[in-house]
Enzyme design. Sequence first.
Site, PDB file in Angstrom:
ATOM      1  N   GLY A 114     -23.325  50.673  22.862  1.00  0.00           N
ATOM      2  CA  GLY A 114     -22.516  49.451  22.736  1.00  0.00           C
ATOM      3  C   GLY A 114     -22.467  48.664  24.027  1.00  0.00           C
ATOM      4  CG  ASP A 173     -23.949  53.760  19.416  1.00  0.00           C
ATOM      5  OD1 ASP A 173     -23.450  53.297  20.461  1.00  0.00           O
ATOM      6  OD2 ASP A 173     -23.810  53.214  18.294  1.00  0.00           O
ATOM      7  CG  ASP A 228     -20.393  57.605  11.643  1.00  0.00           C
ATOM      8  OD1 ASP A 228     -19.298  57.933  12.140  1.00  0.00           O
ATOM      9  OD2 ASP A 228     -20.539  56.644  10.858  1.00  0.00           O
ATOM     10  CB  THR A 233     -14.486  55.271  14.061  1.00  0.00           C
ATOM     11  OG1 THR A 233     -15.456  55.036  13.045  1.00  0.00           O
ATOM     12  CG2 THR A 233     -15.159  55.323  15.411  1.00  0.00           C
ATOM     13  CE1 TYR A 250     -11.005  48.911  18.247  1.00  0.00           C
ATOM     14  CE2 TYR A 250      -9.284  47.464  19.087  1.00  0.00           C
ATOM     15  CZ  TYR A 250     -10.412  48.230  19.299  1.00  0.00           C
ATOM     16  OH  TYR A 250     -10.951  48.328  20.561  1.00  0.00           O
ATOM     17  CE1 TYR A 271      -7.088  67.574  19.703  1.00  0.00           C
ATOM     18  CE2 TYR A 271      -8.393  69.129  20.966  1.00  0.00           C
ATOM     19  CZ  TYR A 271      -8.094  68.514  19.765  1.00  0.00           C
ATOM     20  OH  TYR A 271      -8.798  68.844  18.643  1.00  0.00           O
ATOM     21  CB  THR A 279     -14.329  43.997  28.758  1.00  0.00           C
ATOM     22  OG1 THR A 279     -13.126  44.666  29.134  1.00  0.00           O
ATOM     23  CG2 THR A 279     -15.399  44.307  29.783  1.00  0.00           C
TER      24      THR A 279
END
Length: 345
Positions: free
Chosen positions: A28, A49, A74, A115, A168, A182, A198
């Site tokens: 990406g 990716d 994926d 994801t 998202y 974790y 960015t």
Amino acid sequence: MRKQTNLDRDPLGTVQPLSLNVVAGGAGFIGSHLCRALLDRGESVLCLDNLQTSRPSNLRALEGQPRFRFLRHDITQPLPSDLLRLAPRITRVWNLACPASPPQYQRDPEHTMLTNVVGTNHLLRLAETAKARFLLTSTSEVYGDPEIHPQAEDYRGNVSCTGPRACYDEGKRAAESLAFDYARMGRAQVRVARIFNTYGPNMDPGDGRVVSNLICQALRGDELTVYGDGSQTRSFCYVSDMVAGLMALMEAEIDGLEPVNLGNPAEMTVNELLGHVIALTGTRAPVVHRPLPVDDPRRRRPDISRARALLDWAPKVPLAEGLEATCAWFAAELAAEPAAAGAAG
Ligand code: UDP
């Protein structure tokens, strides 16, 4: 069907043993710059990716490097056994895998959520098994449409869990929760970066972000699209500064139990950005206004006090310099791939 590339055929077994970085989302925009910077530092990189929104062309320059390998995967799916076998060599796991542009991440919202949640968990488990350090790229979107300004890390945000951006921003919030659990349980050392807008080379011309759209539209002489009245603000960080911040955060000897904002505090309206792009490109194309997307944040600017204090990091590249480099890169890109040109709206 996508053409097979040399990247697809590279075996995993020959990756060098020292400092093996797994970079998910490495093809990406930000991921490809990170892969390059890690290689430049003498480390080995295994890039994962699924090429959903990223581009193999971002990795062309890295393909021939002996310390670089690409694996198409994926992260919503269990990690391949070839990768798990490499665990003893893995020292760092970087998670940059998720479409980040609203039109892209809203195209398949279920996959975006998975994801962030399932994919992040797979990578956290890898880090746990490998005893590797894990870095999550979270986002300024966790602040939603902020009620306080600028946004510091202790602000809990104003996010809609029912709107079209939720896949998202709520996905990233859940990914942060997982990472910090974790960390608290001692299962992995984690670092969480909240990335603000960015820009730079290797952005996809069709990504739909404001910087890529305006520059590509200006270079092609197309109408310049401003959503709403253009008074909403963002703070734009050049990609080399962002990568330096991510690397500093990964290596920082901190407890990692808090997120760290990374971004450029230089805030401007979309109209001001438009003015810069017009001045830089000399375009005479008309400006058209389109409806403001649902839940589009009104203002956004990072408070980077924590990054300054913990990492001694601050962005260095001024907007004029960064925009010029980005514009030059897009000009070359559009000239080389005329058929692929077509900024999304
Ligand atoms: N935007 C715009 N024109 C475009 C694309 C985006 O005016 O062609 C606006 C968008 O509505 C938002 C801002 O620019 O207010 C930044 O959008 P982008 O998608 O780059 O990032 P994000 O909304 O995720 O911060």
